[in-house]
Enzyme design. Sequence first.
Site, PDB file in Angstrom:
ATOM      1  N   SER A 142       7.580  -4.047   9.518  1.00  0.00           N
ATOM      2  CA  SER A 142       7.289  -4.694  10.510  1.00  0.00           C
ATOM      3  C   SER A 142       8.259  -5.125  11.315  1.00  0.00           C
ATOM      4  O   SER A 142       9.539  -5.353  10.941  1.00  0.00           O
ATOM      5  CB  SER A 142       6.787  -6.159   9.922  1.00  0.00           C
ATOM      6  OG  SER A 142       6.194  -7.136  10.783  1.00  0.00           O
ATOM      7  N   TYR A 152       6.973 -13.448   4.134  1.00  0.00           N
ATOM      8  CA  TYR A 152       6.544 -12.396   4.681  1.00  0.00           C
ATOM      9  C   TYR A 152       7.666 -11.536   5.140  1.00  0.00           C
ATOM     10  O   TYR A 152       7.876 -10.145   4.786  1.00  0.00           O
ATOM     11  CB  TYR A 152       5.679 -12.540   5.700  1.00  0.00           C
ATOM     12  CG  TYR A 152       5.047 -11.144   6.359  1.00  0.00           C
ATOM     13  CD1 TYR A 152       3.967 -10.524   5.757  1.00  0.00           C
ATOM     14  CD2 TYR A 152       5.209 -10.916   7.738  1.00  0.00           C
ATOM     15  CE1 TYR A 152       3.501  -9.285   6.129  1.00  0.00           C
ATOM     16  CE2 TYR A 152       4.660  -9.835   8.318  1.00  0.00           C
ATOM     17  CZ  TYR A 152       3.926  -9.125   7.427  1.00  0.00           C
ATOM     18  OH  TYR A 152       3.428  -7.675   8.045  1.00  0.00           O
TER      19      TYR A 152
HETATM   20  N1  LIG Z   1      -1.445  -6.030  12.131  1.00  0.00           N
HETATM   21  C1  LIG Z   1      -0.201  -6.361  12.467  1.00  0.00           C
HETATM   22  O1  LIG Z   1      -0.078  -7.040  13.317  1.00  0.00           O
HETATM   23  C2  LIG Z   1       0.945  -5.645  11.690  1.00  0.00           C
HETATM   24  C3  LIG Z   1       2.173  -5.720  12.033  1.00  0.00           C
HETATM   25  C4  LIG Z   1       3.324  -5.254  11.433  1.00  0.00           C
HETATM   26  C5  LIG Z   1       2.978  -4.569  10.202  1.00  0.00           C
HETATM   27  N2  LIG Z   1       1.679  -4.700   9.566  1.00  0.00           N
HETATM   28  C6  LIG Z   1       1.416  -4.277   8.347  1.00  0.00           C
HETATM   29  O2  LIG Z   1       0.474  -3.379   8.255  1.00  0.00           O
HETATM   30  C7  LIG Z   1       0.275  -2.851   6.938  1.00  0.00           C
HETATM   31  C8  LIG Z   1      -1.577  -2.906   7.070  1.00  0.00           C
HETATM   32  O3  LIG Z   1      -2.156  -3.995   7.369  1.00  0.00           O
HETATM   33  P1  LIG Z   1      -3.305  -4.213   8.614  1.00  0.00           P
HETATM   34  O4  LIG Z   1      -2.699  -5.087   9.644  1.00  0.00           O
HETATM   35  O5  LIG Z   1      -3.870  -2.927   8.872  1.00  0.00           O
HETATM   36  O6  LIG Z   1      -4.040  -5.371   7.736  1.00  0.00           O
HETATM   37  P2  LIG Z   1      -5.617  -5.338   7.296  1.00  0.00           P
HETATM   38  O7  LIG Z   1      -6.650  -4.772   7.984  1.00  0.00           O
HETATM   39  O8  LIG Z   1      -5.684  -6.302   6.396  1.00  0.00           O
HETATM   40  O9  LIG Z   1      -5.336  -4.059   6.367  1.00  0.00           O
HETATM   41  C9  LIG Z   1      -4.604  -4.096   5.003  1.00  0.00           C
HETATM   42  C10 LIG Z   1      -4.946  -3.210   3.756  1.00  0.00           C
HETATM   43  O10 LIG Z   1      -4.356  -3.298   2.564  1.00  0.00           O
HETATM   44  C11 LIG Z   1      -5.159  -3.277   1.630  1.00  0.00           C
HETATM   45  N3  LIG Z   1      -4.764  -4.009   0.510  1.00  0.00           N
HETATM   46  C12 LIG Z   1      -4.347  -5.436   0.630  1.00  0.00           C
HETATM   47  N4  LIG Z   1      -4.002  -5.780  -0.622  1.00  0.00           N
HETATM   48  C13 LIG Z   1      -4.341  -4.488  -1.337  1.00  0.00           C
HETATM   49  C14 LIG Z   1      -3.884  -4.299  -2.894  1.00  0.00           C
HETATM   50  N5  LIG Z   1      -3.738  -5.336  -3.736  1.00  0.00           N
HETATM   51  N6  LIG Z   1      -4.320  -2.979  -3.430  1.00  0.00           N
HETATM   52  C15 LIG Z   1      -4.857  -2.190  -2.521  1.00  0.00           C
HETATM   53  N7  LIG Z   1      -4.845  -2.458  -1.182  1.00  0.00           N
HETATM   54  C16 LIG Z   1      -4.615  -3.614  -0.792  1.00  0.00           C
HETATM   55  C17 LIG Z   1      -6.459  -3.551   2.100  1.00  0.00           C
HETATM   56  O11 LIG Z   1      -7.710  -3.051   1.428  1.00  0.00           O
HETATM   57  P3  LIG Z   1      -8.481  -3.914   0.431  1.00  0.00           P
HETATM   58  O12 LIG Z   1      -8.635  -5.400   0.787  1.00  0.00           O
HETATM   59  O13 LIG Z   1      -9.802  -3.178   0.242  1.00  0.00           O
HETATM   60  O14 LIG Z   1      -7.695  -3.540  -0.896  1.00  0.00           O
HETATM   61  C18 LIG Z   1      -6.446  -3.152   3.552  1.00  0.00           C
HETATM   62  O15 LIG Z   1      -7.000  -2.017   3.611  1.00  0.00           O
HETATM   63  C19 LIG Z   1       0.469  -3.939   6.113  1.00  0.00           C
HETATM   64  O16 LIG Z   1       1.520  -3.784   5.389  1.00  0.00           O
HETATM   65  C20 LIG Z   1       0.990  -5.000   7.182  1.00  0.00           C
HETATM   66  O17 LIG Z   1       1.956  -5.906   6.712  1.00  0.00           O
HETATM   67  C21 LIG Z   1       0.794  -5.256  10.428  1.00  0.00           C
END
Ligand SMILES: NC(=O)c1ccc[n+]([C@@H]2O[C@H](COP(=O)([O-])OP(=O)(O)OC[C@H]3O[C@@H](n4cnc5c(N)ncnc54)[C@H](OP(=O)(O)O)[C@@H]3O)[C@@H](O)[C@H]2O)c1
Length: 249
Positions: A144, A158
């Site tokens: 991130s 985080y």
């Molecule tokens: N959105 C942003 O602005 C942003 C910016 C920088 C980085 N990121 C990073 O991008 C990545 C994806 O996040 P996102 O933004 O797409 O959020 P999201 O829509 O909440 O997706 C998170 C995913 O992680 C899975 N997950 C959470 N806990 C888990 C566990 N214990 N075991 C297996 N799967 C798990 C969830 O699936 P289940 O709940 O079905 O298990 C979901 O598919 C993360 O690493 C986040 O830190 C996001």
Amino acid sequence: MSKNEVANKVIVITGASSGLGEATARHLGSMGAKLVLAARRTDKLNAIIADLNSQNIEAIAVATDVTRRSDMDALAAKALEQFGQIDVWINNAGIMPLSPMSKLLVDEWDQMIDVNIKGVLYGIAAALPHFQTRDSGHFINISSVAARKVFAPIGTVYSATKFAVSAISEGLRAEVGPNIRTTVILPGTTRSELKHNSTDPETAASVQEFWKNFEIPAESVARAIAYAIEQPADVDINEIVLRPTAQEF
Ligand SMILES: NC(=O)c1ccc[n+]([C@@H]2O[C@H](COP(=O)([O-])OP(=O)(O)OC[C@H]3O[C@@H](n4cnc5c(N)ncnc54)[C@H](OP(=O)(O)O)[C@@H]3O)[C@@H](O)[C@H]2O)c1
């Protein structure tokens, strides 16, 4: 489907049930990748798989909790059983329950360490032996912009987990030798379910407001991931930082 460097690669994606993981699955699937999609919510995964399969994209779902090492080993085994090899392993699953440290939401600190750091390590442990045997493979870890600047006063823990993801990615790159690729992606504010993770009411309100003002579509990150994969085998895109143009942080 046109022939490209993504076509026919077997790609494992954790956290594929929503957000960046789902968008990446759809994008790489449209380029001809064979997909192994992991998350805990199998209802969501199965709906995505059904949609991909209806477009003649080969994809399977594997119920996985990334905080359990045995689940991650089983995920790799299932991918190998189904497709015979793994070409790319994307450690994308992550959570972002933000709050000031003074609120002492220590259980959420623990969860972030378990999912965001240990989940990535277990993913590396699950795929690395296979990559070393083949002398080929590609890890893509999702960090991130919060690994560039500490996201105080609400995202200190985080940020710590994402600094760890960046450090692990760079160390892995240096360790694994010339034929295994390692990419770390540092996205800024992106549309997904992540903005709903915070339980502290004041923090949750400010996160909603921030994301509403800045978020870009999850496909923006999917395209960056595809770019890293589609390079020739002797080119390793080590790090990509991408933000909404409007975002300063
Ligand atoms: N959105 C942003 O602005 C942003 C910016 C920088 C980085 N990121 C990073 O991008 C990545 C994806 O996040 P996102 O933004 O797409 O959020 P999201 O829509 O909440 O997706 C998170 C995913 O992680 C899975 N997950 C959470 N806990 C888990 C566990 N214990 N075991 C297996 N799967 C798990 C969830 O699936 P289940 O709940 O079905 O298990 C979901 O598919 C993360 O690493 C986040 O830190 C996001």
